[in-house]
Each structure stands twice: as C-alpha cells, then as structure tokens.
Design an enzyme around this catalytic site. Structure first.
Site, PDB file in Angstrom:
ATOM      1  CE  LYS A 169      71.107  27.992   4.952  1.00 23.56           C
ATOM      2  NZ  LYS A 169      70.611  27.915   3.569  1.00 23.56           N
ATOM      3  CD  GLU A 244      58.290  27.968  15.420  1.00 23.45           C
ATOM      4  OE1 GLU A 244      57.515  26.995  15.300  1.00 23.45           O
ATOM      5  OE2 GLU A 244      58.177  28.786  16.344  1.00 23.45           O
ATOM      6  CB  CYS A 278      55.210  23.313   9.275  1.00 28.29           C
ATOM      7  SG  CYS A 278      54.763  25.050   9.453  1.00 28.29           S
ATOM      8  CD  GLU A 378      56.519  18.021   7.851  1.00 31.24           C
ATOM      9  OE1 GLU A 378      57.748  17.896   7.819  1.00 31.24           O
ATOM     10  OE2 GLU A 378      55.942  19.042   8.267  1.00 31.24           O
TER      11      GLU A 378
HETATM   12  P1  NAD Z   1      65.403  21.834   5.752  1.00 33.23           P
HETATM   13  O1  NAD Z   1      65.455  21.479   7.192  1.00 33.23           O
HETATM   14  O2  NAD Z   1      66.009  20.886   4.777  1.00 33.23           O
HETATM   15  O3  NAD Z   1      66.132  23.227   5.485  1.00 33.23           O
HETATM   16  C1  NAD Z   1      65.774  24.404   6.171  1.00 33.23           C
HETATM   17  C2  NAD Z   1      66.945  25.372   6.152  1.00 33.23           C
HETATM   18  O4  NAD Z   1      68.016  24.802   6.910  1.00 33.23           O
HETATM   19  C3  NAD Z   1      67.507  25.652   4.748  1.00 33.23           C
HETATM   20  O5  NAD Z   1      67.923  26.994   4.667  1.00 33.23           O
HETATM   21  C4  NAD Z   1      68.706  24.712   4.694  1.00 33.23           C
HETATM   22  O6  NAD Z   1      69.709  25.109   3.762  1.00 33.23           O
HETATM   23  C5  NAD Z   1      69.209  24.790   6.119  1.00 33.23           C
HETATM   24  N1  NAD Z   1      70.054  23.667   6.556  1.00 33.23           N
HETATM   25  C6  NAD Z   1      70.080  22.398   6.058  1.00 33.23           C
HETATM   26  N2  NAD Z   1      71.004  21.671   6.717  1.00 33.23           N
HETATM   27  C7  NAD Z   1      71.563  22.487   7.641  1.00 33.23           C
HETATM   28  C8  NAD Z   1      72.580  22.301   8.628  1.00 33.23           C
HETATM   29  N3  NAD Z   1      73.207  21.125   8.783  1.00 33.23           N
HETATM   30  N4  NAD Z   1      72.908  23.346   9.429  1.00 33.23           N
HETATM   31  C9  NAD Z   1      72.266  24.538   9.296  1.00 33.23           C
HETATM   32  N5  NAD Z   1      71.320  24.767   8.372  1.00 33.23           N
HETATM   33  C10 NAD Z   1      70.959  23.754   7.554  1.00 33.23           C
HETATM   34  O7  NAD Z   1      63.876  22.126   5.446  1.00 33.23           O
HETATM   35  P2  NAD Z   1      63.199  22.486   4.072  1.00 33.23           P
HETATM   36  O8  NAD Z   1      63.151  21.239   3.232  1.00 33.23           O
HETATM   37  O9  NAD Z   1      63.827  23.698   3.511  1.00 33.23           O
HETATM   38  O10 NAD Z   1      61.712  22.870   4.568  1.00 33.23           O
HETATM   39  C11 NAD Z   1      60.725  21.920   4.823  1.00 33.23           C
HETATM   40  C12 NAD Z   1      60.652  21.561   6.294  1.00 33.23           C
HETATM   41  O11 NAD Z   1      60.461  22.753   7.058  1.00 33.23           O
HETATM   42  C13 NAD Z   1      59.447  20.700   6.646  1.00 33.23           C
HETATM   43  O12 NAD Z   1      59.835  19.642   7.499  1.00 33.23           O
HETATM   44  C14 NAD Z   1      58.489  21.631   7.366  1.00 33.23           C
HETATM   45  O13 NAD Z   1      57.610  21.029   8.264  1.00 33.23           O
HETATM   46  C15 NAD Z   1      59.421  22.565   8.027  1.00 33.23           C
HETATM   47  N6  NAD Z   1      58.740  23.828   8.286  1.00 33.23           N
HETATM   48  C16 NAD Z   1      58.393  24.162   9.572  1.00 33.23           C
HETATM   49  C17 NAD Z   1      57.702  25.343   9.838  1.00 33.23           C
HETATM   50  C18 NAD Z   1      57.331  25.754  11.228  1.00 33.23           C
HETATM   51  O14 NAD Z   1      57.116  26.960  11.428  1.00 33.23           O
HETATM   52  N7  NAD Z   1      57.220  24.882  12.188  1.00 33.23           N
HETATM   53  C19 NAD Z   1      57.362  26.168   8.788  1.00 33.23           C
HETATM   54  C20 NAD Z   1      57.715  25.799   7.497  1.00 33.23           C
HETATM   55  C21 NAD Z   1      58.422  24.630   7.263  1.00 33.23           C
END
Ligand code: NAD
Length: 475
Positions: A169, A244, A278, A378
């Site tokens: 997803k 992650e 991140c 962040e």
């Molecule tokens: P997000 O957590 O809002 O969404 C990530 C994914 O999770 C999306 O596909 C979203 O649709 C899905 N999602 C949202 N709610 C959900 C739920 N209740 N159940 C299951 N899936 C759900 O993050 P974002 O805004 O897309 O990305 C930015 C964030 O990602 C930042 O906090 C960043 O630090 C983090 N990030 C971490 C890494 C890492 O490797 N550590 C890498 C890139 C980004």
C-alpha cells in the site's frame, strides 16, 4: 491529465472496488495533473487473498529461482529509468539529481538482494539442532510519499528474497509514480499474486492490512504517529513489525572540525530530499566559541542552496510535496521566531518569484535552545536549528536528548575522537565527515525512530522466522 483507475491484484491490472477519486498535484505549480481511483477495504482483502494463494508455491521456490526473479525485477525497473525519473520530478517535485538517485536505488535494491542470496544460508546449525529460516507468509508493505519507488522496491526485494508474498500500500499521493513502477514490476513476469499493489488511504486499505489475520508482518515506513498505531494494532494478531519512522538527527561539529567542509555538509544534510527526509540533519550542535564563525559560514554557503524548478539541473531544493507540508513547515518557522531563536537565513513565505508552487525558503535559526519546539520536533522541511555546547560530554548529552534515534552526523579532523563520539550517539547510523550511500548496511532507528532494520543480511532476517528441527539426523 492522467488517470489511474486500476489496482494490481493477482498479476492483473483491475478496476478497484473503491470509488473515491483523489486529485494528484504537480507541487511546483500547484496544478492538478491527474486523478486516482482509490482502492478500499474490499480491494485490500482481495489482494491479501491473492497473496495468500500464491504463497504455498512461492515459498517452495529455490534460491536460484528467486535470484532470477530479482534480476528480472532489477532489469524491468532499470529499463524505464528516464520515465520513472520524469514522473517523480513531476508528481513529487524532487530535483532531478534526487529523483535519479531514487530510481537507481530502487533498481539496485533488487540486484543487491540477488547478490545477498548468493551467499545467504537458510539453514544453520545450533548445537545439535538444525535451524531453518522460513519465510513469514503474506507481508504488508506500507510506504510514504517521500521516496516512493525506493521504499517499495527495497521492501519488495526482501520479500521476494525471503520467499514470502506481498500486499503493497503506497501513499495515495504518489499514485502516478506507483502506476508506472507497477507496470515495470509486472514486466518482470513473476507468478501471479506474489506481489499486489493497492493504492488507497491509510485509514481504509492500511488499516485493513494491519488488522487482517492473514498478514504475518507489516513493514512500514512513515511517521512515528502512524507507526505507533500500527504497532498497537499489529499485536492483536501478533504480527511481526518493522517500523522505519521519524527523526531529529543531530549533527555534531567537533572543536577541530574543518568548518569550510563541515558547514556545506551540514547544509546538505538538512536539505536532503528538499528537507523531506527522515535522516535530515536538522540539529547542528557547535562549540560555543565557534558560533560566530559558524553563522558567518552558514550565511555564505546557504546561497548555494538553489531553490527552484525541480527539472533544472542547478536546482538543489524543489517544492514541498503539498499544501499541508508547506503549512506545516511555515508553522515551525513561525514557532522558531515566536520562541526567540535568531533567524539567520530564510524565514516565512516563498522564495522570491516562486509563489506558484509549494516552495519554502531554506531557513536557519541560531541560538536555538534544547526546549524550543524547532529543536525537538521533526519539521520535514529545509529548516536547520543551531545549538551550542560547552564540552564534548555536553554535546553528546544534547545530541541524545531526543525521542528519536535514526541518524547522526559528526564532523572532526581527529578521526579517533570523531569515532569515540559516534560510538556514544544513540542512532541507527552515524556518518563521520560525509554523506554516504550504504544500501547493504543496516538501516533503522533506536528509540521512537522505529523497530527493526532494513537492508542487507539484517534486513533479510527480519523477513524470516527461525524454526528448529531436531532428531532427524542420524548420529
Ligand atoms: P504517514 O505516516 O502519514 O503515512 C505513511 C503511510 O502510512 C502512507 O501510505 C499512509 O497512507 C499510511 N497510513 C496512514 N495512516 C495509516 C493507518 N492508520 N494504518 C495504516 N497505514 C496508514 O507518513 P508520510 O506523511 O507519508 O511520510 C512522512 C513521514 O515518514 C515522516 O515522519 C518521516 O520521518 C517518515 N519517514 C521515515 C523513514 C525511515 O526510513 N525511517 C523514511 C521516510 C519517511
């Protein structure tokens, strides 16, 4: 205007059961460039059923067969490099160099997984017993928008290497990129159902994957807020999780650092992926007595952080991905000013002449204190907070004074000393005097930056369950 009106289930592009239409933007112009018909819970269930049906046969594949699939996946992605790069620039706004790097990493993930399999042993001896490392079953892969291709491919590569099957997803905001990538992955000709891709919302498709009892593991990249929720829900069915999550990475400038190198590096570290990374080095810790010199160099070198059209070669920082992201970063800049940090570069609003997109001004605050919001949360944009320390011990304490622990940076001339400091930083990765691409070394966070590791041997082991078998060998 492009339309995405299919999801990928059981080896076929099919019309989703979900009917919601979602607009897709070019963040450099704020114009709608496409529309996606989102998958829903029913689509997630169909995809899970397909992956479940494909698993019994796929788990029996030999290492050589899976290596062949990985090579084919690599070739299929690499063959479409130019189109994938253009699509990422258009839909996400990452500068060309970042977009090219992401596509290269995406293809390379499959090749490296193949190389890993060449020597990886799925059976080990533990005392008198044989330990067999078995695939987990159906794995749910949930990914964010900030490097769509490489998250999907690096996770899928490990699933295929392990002998599991997947339901993916991706973020709904990356639907055009996902569509093109899916076409590439389909070209590789893997058995139907081995991977399925259902673009939909987190609270529908994501939640269904997390709750479903036929999913054995979730590998999630995204925010700490959603990661915590996934971990809580996953325990109901005792799913394995790899999370992650976010970061607030410290960058420690030691007394003996070569500032002419360390400051440009610090500006690069905070503006990786236009700051939407991140691993962004967003807290710069400098010795108090060097602050004036550091400020002078930051002002000088920040002029090199060219913001602009992501299609131009000279651009280092593109637009942020969305209005929400733009507003969020503006809010943090206002909070830095309101809490009394000294604004030395950038500030609120768009860079001059770039009002038509979600462009922000690269911003640096000096005299930031550890309790300020911009030092703790962040930001996910090109905003750097400079804090000062009096001793090496204090620098380490300040660096570790965060709920996160994903990445850290150290600059110093005496490498023994830099390494001593690195060893005391609580972070999954510590980079000394540089930014490095290490796709075979473990990646992941301490503390609230996540659970588990990705990449290389450590990454593959997260997709395997050890099973002890004893008594079948004649003595
Ligand atoms: P997000 O957590 O809002 O969404 C990530 C994914 O999770 C999306 O596909 C979203 O649709 C899905 N999602 C949202 N709610 C959900 C739920 N209740 N159940 C299951 N899936 C759900 O993050 P974002 O805004 O897309 O990305 C930015 C964030 O990602 C930042 O906090 C960043 O630090 C983090 N990030 C971490 C890494 C890492 O490797 N550590 C890498 C890139 C980004």
């Amino acid at each position: 205007m492009k339309t995405v009106n299919q999801v990928y289930i059981n080896g076929r592009f099919v019309t989703p059961h979900g009917e919601e239409l979602f607009d897709l933007y070019n963040p450099a112009t704020k114009t709608v460039i496409g529309r996606v018909r989102l998958a829903d819970e029913v689509d997630a269930q169909t995809a899970i059923a397909a992956a479940k049906a494909a698993y019994p046969e796929f788990r029996q594949t030999t290492k050589a067969e899976r290596m062949d699939y990985l090579q084919r996946l690599h070739d299929a992605v690499a063959a479409k490099t130019a189109e994938l790069v253009d699509r990422m620039v258009e839909e996400y706004g990452a500068p060309r160099s970042m977009s090219s790097g992401t596509v290269a990493r995406a293809a390379e993930a499959f090749r490296l997984a193949k190389v890993l399999l060449e020597t990886f042993e799925f059976e080990k001896q533990a005392g008198a017993a044989r330990v067999v490392l078995e695939p987990l079953g159906v794995v749910g892969l949930i990914t964010p928008w900030n490097a769509n291709y490489s998250f999907i491919c690096s996770k899928l590569a490990m699933v295929i290497a392990s002998g599991s099957t997947a339901v993916i997803k991706p973020s709904e905001m990356s639907a055009l990129q996902t569509q093109l990538l899916t076409e590439c992955l389909h070209e590789a000709g893997l058995p139907s159902g081995v991977f399925n891709i259902v673009t939909g919302r987190g609270d529908t498709v994501g939640t269904e994957i997390v709750r479903h009892q036929d999913i054995a593991k979730i590998s999630f990249t995204g925010s700490t807020r959603v990661g915590k929720r996934i971990a809580r829900e996953a325990v109901e069915t005792m799913k394995r999780v790899t999370l992650e999550l976010g970061g607030k990475s410290p960058n420690v400038i030691l007394e003996d650092a070569d500032l002419e190198k360390a400051i440009p590096l610090a500006l690069s570290a905070v503006s990786i992926n236009s700051g939407q990374a991140c691993i962004a080095g967003s807290r710069l810790l400098v010795p108090e007595r060097l602050l004036d010199e550091v400020i002078r160099l930051i002002k000088r070198h920040s002029a090199d952080l060219t913001v602009g059209d992501p299609r131009q070669k000279s651009t280092r920082i593109g637009p942020l991905v969305s209005q929400i992201q733009y507003d969020r970063v503006q809010g943090y800049i206002r909070s830095g000013i309101a809490q009394g940090a000294e604004l030395i570069v950038g500030g609120e609003g768009h860079p001059e002449g770039l009002e038509q997109g979600y462009f922000v001004r690269p911003t640096v605050f000096a005299r930031v204190t550890p309790e300020m919001t911009i030092a703790r949360e962040e930001i996910f944009g090109p905003v750097l907070s400079v804090l000062t320390y009096k001793s090496e011990t204090q620098a380490i304490e300040m660096a570790n004074d965060t709920v996160y622990g994903l990445q850290a940076y150290v600059s110093g001339t005496d490498l023994q000393r830099a390494r001593r400091v690195a060893e005391q930083l609580v972070a999954g990765r510590v980079f000394i005097n540089g930014l490095y691409d290490l796709p075979q070394a473990p990646f992941g966070g301490f503390k609230q930056s996540g659970i588990g590791r990705e990449f290389g041997t450590y990454g593959l082991e997260e997709y395997l369950e050890p099973k002890t078998i004893a008594g079948h060998e004649s003595s």
